[in-house]
Design an enzyme around this catalytic site. Structure first.
Site, short mmCIF file in Angstrom:
data_model
loop_
_atom_site.label_atom_id
_atom_site.label_comp_id
_atom_site.label_asym_id
_atom_site.label_seq_id
_atom_site.Cartn_x
_atom_site.Cartn_y
_atom_site.Cartn_z
N TYR A 86 0.84 -1.20 0.00
CA TYR A 86 0.00 0.00 0.00
C TYR A 86 0.88 1.26 0.00
O TYR A 86 0.65 2.21 -0.77
CB TYR A 86 -0.90 -0.03 1.24
N LYS A 98 1.07 4.21 -2.85
CA LYS A 98 0.73 5.60 -2.54
C LYS A 98 1.94 6.53 -2.75
O LYS A 98 1.77 7.69 -3.15
CB LYS A 98 0.20 5.71 -1.11
#
Ligand code: NAP
Length: 266
Positions: free
Chosen positions: A174, A178
């Site tokens: 993740y 990002k």
């Protein structure tokens, strides 16, 4: 006779309370069936934008949202579309422009988590997060900027995360997706600024949605204590930053990451 700048001030003071800041703009929001995306779609509609949005698995919620948005007197339409699929993203943008006539604002919001420590993380966990969170941003931005370049105007807003700035144990997939969004956002700002297309990112901290409902409540309490404002954020608070970046109030802002995190990363 009043000086011109004074006239301007009077006009602005009188009109601002009645102005809707994204009136006459067409916006596309990915992943708007729930959480932050849903709030972004609603705030854009409240502020006068026509709103196209996507969903994938939450079909009923997606269909219901179109009706809610129309109550603000704007045009709204939901599309079932997988943001991680390159061809589907291209077709989506073609359909939105056919239905709405143009595309002024793109908000890349669709995202997922598949958490786990690196030692236990599978290839599938890595690939799905990178494809849905990061490749989707490439897919939609590439498709949308074709018409924005012709129109010589556009605002692209990518939802990243504070985790993309500082990392987080158990979220290497993740965090990588990002952080990738931030690099992409800044590169597009450099590539397309001369065409009057702006590219910015919004980095939420801990926002109370279904995504964070899955987190252990003890961990949530500890996080809240570490936030200077001592509370989690609401989806509407992220949406407000997005509406600002969608509007002409931010017309000289590009290549930036705006943190909406209650001071978490200060
Ligand atoms: P959420 O409640 O889980 O909602 C995610 C949305 O993304 C849903 O509408 C979902 O649609 C959609 N989606 C998932 N996969 C998709 C795909 N392949 N194609 C199209 N849409 C897809 O999440 P959220 O908390 O609102 O988060 C929204 C964004 O903010 C994400 O990018 C997330 O990483 C970011 N963010 C959230 C937080 C937080 O604390 N909540 C913090 C920082 C950043 P369906 O349900 O229809 O599949």
């Amino acid at each position: 006779m009043l000086k011109p700048y004074f006239c301007d001030q009077i006009i602005l003071t009188e009109l601002i309370p009645f102005m809707k800041i994204v009136e006459n703009k067409v916006a596309l929001v990915t992943g708007a069936s729930r959480g932050i995306g849903r709030s972004i779609a609603l705030r854009l509609a409240q502020e006068g934008a026509d709103v196209a949005f996507t969903y994938l698995s939450s079909v009923e919620k997606g269909e219901a949202l179109a009706k809610e948005l129309e109550e603000y007197g704007v045009k709204a339409k939901g599309y079932r579309s997988d943001a991680s699929n390159f061809q589907a993203a291209d077709q989506l943008v073609t359909d939105v422009i056919a239905d709405f006539g143009k595309l002024d604002v793109l908000i890349n919001n669709a995202g997922i988590t598949r958490d786990g420590l690196l030692m236990r993380m599978s290839e599938e966990q890595w690939d799905s997060v990178i494809n849905i969170n990061l490749k989707s941003v490439f897919n939609l931005t590439k498709a949308a900027t074709k018409s924005m370049m012709r129109a010589r105007t556009g605002s692209i807003i990518n939802i990243t995360s504070v985790v993309g700035i500082r990392g987080n144990a158990g979220q290497s997939n993740y965090a990588a997706s990002k952080a990738g969004i931030i690099g992409f956002t800044k590169s597009i700002a450099l590539e397309l600024g001369s065409r009057n297309i702006r590219s910015n990112a919004v980095a939420p901290g801990f926002i109370e949605t279904e995504m964070t409902d899955a987190v252990d409540s003890k961990a949530v309490d500890e996080w809240k204590q570490s936030i200077p404002m001592k509370r989690g954020g609401q989806p509407e608070e992220v949406a407000d930053a997005c509406v600002f970046l969608a509007s002409d109030l931010s017309r000289y802002i590009t290549g930036q990451v705006i943190q909406v995190d209650g001071g978490m990363l200060t």
